[in-house]
Enzyme design. Sequence first.
Site, PDB file in Angstrom:
ATOM      1  N   CYS A   1       0.829  -1.207   0.000  1.00 56.15           N
ATOM      2  CA  CYS A   1       0.000   0.000   0.000  1.00 56.15           C
ATOM      3  C   CYS A   1       0.865   1.259   0.000  1.00 56.15           C
ATOM      4  O   CYS A   1       0.437   2.307  -0.495  1.00 56.15           O
ATOM      5  CB  CYS A   1      -0.941  -0.008   1.204  1.00 56.15           C
ATOM      6  SG  CYS A   1      -2.229   1.253   1.113  1.00 56.15           S
TER       7      CYS A   1
ATOM      8  N   GLU B   1      -4.041  -5.407  -4.049  1.00 55.74           N
ATOM      9  CA  GLU B   1      -4.067  -4.047  -4.600  1.00 55.74           C
ATOM     10  C   GLU B   1      -4.693  -4.047  -5.992  1.00 55.74           C
ATOM     11  O   GLU B   1      -5.528  -3.200  -6.309  1.00 55.74           O
ATOM     12  CB  GLU B   1      -2.648  -3.463  -4.650  1.00 55.74           C
ATOM     13  CG  GLU B   1      -2.060  -3.111  -3.290  1.00 55.74           C
ATOM     14  CD  GLU B   1      -2.780  -1.962  -2.620  1.00 55.74           C
ATOM     15  OE1 GLU B   1      -3.431  -1.144  -3.317  1.00 55.74           O
ATOM     16  OE2 GLU B   1      -2.708  -1.875  -1.384  1.00 55.74           O
TER      17      GLU B   1
END
Length: 220
Positions: free
Chosen positions: A135, A205
């Site tokens: 992230c 993601e």
Amino acid sequence: MALTDELWSAIEPVYDEILAHPFLAGLTDGTLPRQAFRHFVVQDSHYLRDYARALAVCAARAPHEADVRAFADDAVGALAAEQEMHGEFLTAFGESAEQAAAEPVLPTTLAYTSYLLATVHGGSFAEAVAAVLPCYWIYARVGEELLAKSSPDPLYAKWIATYGDEAFQSVVRRVLDLTDRLGEEISPAERRRAVRHFSTTSRYEWMFWDAAWRGETWPV
């Protein structure tokens, strides 16, 4: 091999798929449907609340005071992003943060945050850092890539600028330095687990952007 080199090598095909995803292409050329972006913003608000919790666990488990402070600051920063940046985006949609918070956490978001929290609580400190790293790192790389193109849509251009910004890039470099320090200390078995966690959350993601593109809902 530096741990960060090994980690990135493991997810290069995933990152290529992220850059090729129509959600990101639509951000830069301005064609991304607003509803897809809204989906992303609402779910990212849910995500960041649990990501902040994961970072707080990293802070609690960090062996050195500087890393405790850094992860604690990042946890606060994740919540600030949720309140400030997402609040501005929701205002553009004529909605409030309270309305977004009342919407359900959807499957990909729940799967991602559940995996994160399980890993930071159940694994080693190095495994926890590897799990939260995508992230930071993928958003920094995407921000760099997209910043050169920006977007004709002011809303999308603002999102791109946030992650291409040097302030965010410097935070990511700090976490990458820590990752390489940890790579010099951990056992081969722990290193393999770190690579596995990093690879898994990198895939999440891609799935997060894809869920917004598809307008994911609970099937039943």
